[in-house]
Design a protein around this motif. Structure first.
Motif, PDB file in Angstrom:
ATOM      1  N   ILE A 101       0.827  -1.200   0.000  1.00  0.00           N
ATOM      2  CA  ILE A 101       0.000   0.000   0.000  1.00  0.00           C
ATOM      3  C   ILE A 101       0.864   1.254   0.000  1.00  0.00           C
ATOM      4  O   ILE A 101       1.497   1.595   1.004  1.00  0.00           O
ATOM      5  N   TYR A 104      -2.943   6.211  -0.758  1.00  0.00           N
ATOM      6  CA  TYR A 104      -4.243   6.033  -0.125  1.00  0.00           C
ATOM      7  C   TYR A 104      -4.875   4.691  -0.452  1.00  0.00           C
ATOM      8  O   TYR A 104      -4.839   4.244  -1.602  1.00  0.00           O
ATOM      9  N   ALA A 121       2.707  -1.330   4.290  1.00  0.00           N
ATOM     10  CA  ALA A 121       2.369   0.047   3.936  1.00  0.00           C
ATOM     11  C   ALA A 121       3.604   0.927   3.902  1.00  0.00           C
ATOM     12  O   ALA A 121       4.527   0.767   4.711  1.00  0.00           O
ATOM     13  N   ALA A 125       1.437   6.132   3.664  1.00  0.00           N
ATOM     14  CA  ALA A 125       0.126   5.547   3.361  1.00  0.00           C
ATOM     15  C   ALA A 125      -0.932   6.014   4.351  1.00  0.00           C
ATOM     16  O   ALA A 125      -0.647   6.299   5.517  1.00  0.00           O
ATOM     17  N   ALA A 167      -0.174   5.632   8.509  1.00  0.00           N
ATOM     18  CA  ALA A 167       0.432   4.300   8.528  1.00  0.00           C
ATOM     19  C   ALA A 167       0.822   3.842   9.924  1.00  0.00           C
ATOM     20  O   ALA A 167       0.578   2.687  10.301  1.00  0.00           O
TER      21      ALA A 167
END
Length: 259
Positions: A101, A104, A121, A125, A167
């Motif tokens: 990720i 977004y 992430a 993120a 995150a």
């Protein structure tokens, strides 16, 4: 790599399959994209890889459903069905799936990440279920998978407020499993996936089934399921290799075949 627009599939030599969303800057999850995603998953079901990574672009994993397709109840029914068909198929793959990720992951994008086994992430993120800001609720599994992952109270907070979770907070609550610098996200995720792909991948799938299905039944039922799958895993070639290697060389030395 497939030539189809919207979703690309790259089968790497190390056994990792990479699914990359490609629907403009925001990677909206239109019903067309979800149909492509389901087709890609069917391709993986027919020829299973060692592990799967799902990703988007550097700024957007996926922004969510395509708002231009929204209308009334009939449209909602079709959109919800497309989400469940694709995301349930992804969740049911008998291999480890990891969402990488960046940027977004909102609404349906967060639900896509939730359908994966693990979520890595980038530090930048942000995740969330902002459907409530449109006066609606998640319809791609968010109320169910999110609550199972982070608990009902945290899920209610995120869904009631629609807030975006950075995150580090996502890591603290268990919404993501690892946070890395943005420039290292894909390399880290692919490296982790490649290590798994070299392992006893059939056992990964059986362990995944025991955990996921066990959460939906009673503890006693889950223990019975575990016993059934524990017996089944001893029919694999990798179990024979692993046990023999342990006896001769100790733990962590086996070279598995994936069978």
């Amino acid at each position: 790599m497939t030539d189809a627009a919207l979703v690309h599939l790259d089968r790497r030599p190390d056994g990792v399959a990479v699914i990359r969303l490609d629907n403009g800057k925001v990677n909206s999850l239109s019903t067309a994209l979800l149909g492509k995603l389901r087709a890609v998953i069917a391709e993986l079901e027919a020829d299973l890889p060692g592990a799967v990574v799902v990703t988007g672009n550097d700024r957007m994993f996926a922004a969510g459903a395509d708002i231009s397709e929204f209308g009334g109840p009939e449209e909602a029914r079709a959109i919800g069905a497309a989400f469940l068909d694709a995301l349930n198929a992804l969740a049911d793959l008998p291999r480890v799936t990891i969402a990488a990720i960046a940027g977004y992951a909102l609404g349906g994008g967060c639900e896509l990440a939730l359908a994966c086994d693990l979520r890595f992430a980038a530090e930048s993120a942000r995740l969330g279920q902002p459907e409530i800001l449109l006066g609606i609720i998640p319809g791609g599994g968010g109320t169910q998978r999110l609550a199972r992952l982070v608990g009902p109270s945290r899920a209610k907070d995120l869904i009631f407020t629609g807030r975006h979770v950075p995150a580090e907070e996502a890591l603290a609550m268990g919404l993501v499993d690892r946070v890395v610098p943005a420039g290292e996200l894909l390399e880290t995720t692919l490296g982790y996936a490649a290590e798994l792909a070299r392992g006893p991948v059939v056992a990964h799938g059986l362990a995944k089934r025991a955990i996921d299905r066990g959460l939906d039944i009673t503890l006693d039922g889950g223990l019975q399921l575990e016993q059934q799958l524990f017996v089944e895993v001893f029919t694999t070639e990798d179990s024979r290799i692993g046990v023999a290697s342990f006896r001769e060389h100790g733990p962590g030395k086996a070279t598995f075949t994936g069978r």
